[in-house]
Design a protein around this motif. Structure first.
Motif, PDB file in Angstrom:
ATOM      1  N   UNK A 238      67.404  -8.581  52.748  1.00  0.00           N
ATOM      2  CA  UNK A 238      67.499  -7.235  53.303  1.00  0.00           C
ATOM      3  C   UNK A 238      67.275  -6.241  52.174  1.00  0.00           C
ATOM      4  N   UNK A 239      66.322  -5.338  52.364  1.00  0.00           N
ATOM      5  CA  UNK A 239      65.973  -4.360  51.330  1.00  0.00           C
ATOM      6  C   UNK A 239      66.171  -2.959  51.907  1.00  0.00           C
ATOM      7  N   UNK A 240      66.912  -2.133  51.197  1.00  0.00           N
ATOM      8  CA  UNK A 240      67.150  -0.768  51.674  1.00  0.00           C
ATOM      9  C   UNK A 240      67.013   0.205  50.520  1.00  0.00           C
ATOM     10  N   UNK A 241      66.633   1.424  50.868  1.00  0.00           N
ATOM     11  CA  UNK A 241      66.675   2.478  49.856  1.00  0.00           C
ATOM     12  C   UNK A 241      68.141   2.813  49.574  1.00  0.00           C
ATOM     13  N   UNK A 242      68.408   3.323  48.393  1.00  0.00           N
ATOM     14  CA  UNK A 242      69.737   3.812  48.036  1.00  0.00           C
ATOM     15  C   UNK A 242      69.767   5.330  48.181  1.00  0.00           C
TER      16      UNK A 242
END
Length: 373
Positions: A238-242
């Protein structure tokens, strides 16, 4: 491209990634799931809305390599309704049409070329030296307990994020929307003593929590890469912006003690609130709480509809106090307290009220009352 796959494996893979597909189709390909063969025994499913990306590796018998994107909704509906048998996917060269067969069922779906899918969202390099490994159980528990107070609007506003603060062997999760605040601390294993504070969009963390039911491992690896956070298990990523900026100093807002304290049975208070709220004014959602000696009286009224009230036996021996809340805030806090009784810390009718479990658990929720007119 051609591969054969078990219905259950494919269906679980779709369930893992589908929630990351875009609701607003600025690019039609973002409504699709990327399907790509990796080796002779694995395919990769990827979905993204450019803010959140989810990748799942799924076992399959790959006969011919290839990749394509197919509409998420259509793919999910087809696979969910097929029999529990092997499914064959086949795409002829130089086309975007995929033939799906399972026993006597046959479908032809027109997809979009995989070349239109944004590679940069999931081709992220990770370095194990910068990795923080954390147990899934305390992480999911902490996010469920303290993530509900984040602002619901989907913007880059910091209050729509959840703070994840790791110091030594303590994981602290906190969120606030300005009207309420929730914070929980959980013990974790962190032998290397790594420390980090991140502000993660609440949607990304909540989607990750839903996904953990498909993860067999006890722990998850967390990587940060510039403005992104990556949660990685053996078969899911899972990849998300911070979110960037200075989150409110929430610990300074939590009073160390309260002049008045009531101890109330959680299940009884939830039931009473839900009953009284039947007559609440839908525009304000206000329920009044009147604390007197060993009694809590709840009331709600709507001028055009009528009134409701209920009394509860509680432990309370301070002076009488009348205070009002948006009952939804109180209910959400109570439903995230994992104990039989809650301590309600009170001061005045306009002061922030503190809810804490009557146990050893380090959970606290702060709720601002509503002015009674």
């Amino acid at each position: 491209m051609k591969f054969v796959i078990k219905k259950e494996d494919l269906y679980n893979g779709i369930k893992i990634v589908e929630r990351a597909t875009s609701n607003r189709a600025l690019q039609p390909v973002l409504l699709n799931i990327l399907i790509e063969t990796i080796d002779k025994s694995t395919i990769k499913l990827v979905a993204t809305d450019l803010d959140l990306t989810v990748v799942a590796l799924v076992d399959a018998q790959v006969e011919e390599e290839g990749k394509i994107t197919l509409p998420s909704k259509t793919l999910n509906e087809i696979v969910s309704k097929l029999g529990n048998k092997l499914i064959t996917f086949e795409m002829a060269p130089d086309t975007t049409s995929v033939n799906i067969t399972c026993q006597n069922s046959k479908f032809d779906i027109i997809g979009i070329s995989a070349n239109e899918f944004p590679l940069e969202v999931y081709n992220v390099e990770t370095n194990d030296e910068d990795c923080l490994e954390i147990e899934i159980k305390p992480l999911t528990k902490a996010v469920r307990q303290a993530g509900f107070a984040a602002a619901s609007y989907e913007t880059s506003n910091l209050l729509s994020g959840i703070v994840c603060d790791i110091q030594n062997e303590v994981l602290e999760i906190a969120s606030t929307d300005g009207n309420r605040l929730a914070r929980v601390r959980e013990a974790i294993k962190n032998p290397e003593g790594k420390s980090q504070q991140l502000i993660i969009p609440s949607r990304a963390l909540n989607e990750f929590i839903k996904m953990t039911s498909f993860i067999d491992e006890d722990s998850i690896k967390i990587y940060t890469e510039k403005t992104k956070i990556i949660f990685k298990s053996e078969k899911t990523t899972t990849i998300s912006r911070l979110l960037e900026g200075q989150f409110p100093k929430y610990n300074q807002l939590i009073p160390s003690e309260s002049p008045k304290t009531a101890t109330v049975n959680v299940a009884q208070l939830i039931s009473a609130l839900e009953r009284v709220a039947i007559m609440v004014n839908e525009k304000t959602s206000i329920v009044k709480m009147e604390f007197s000696e060993n009694t809590l009286k709840l009331t709600a009224d709507t001028p055009d509809s009528g009134k409701s009230e209920e009394e509860l036996a509680i432990n309370y021996d301070a002076e009488d106090l009348l205070i009002a809340f948006n009952y939804k805030y109180v209910l959400e806090a109570l439903k995230n307290i994992e104990c039989e009784e809650v301590n309600i810390g009170l001061n005045t009718g306009l002061s922030a009220t503190v809810l804490k479990p009557n146990s050893e658990e380090d959970f606290v929720c702060l709720i601002m009352p509503v002015q009674i007119r």
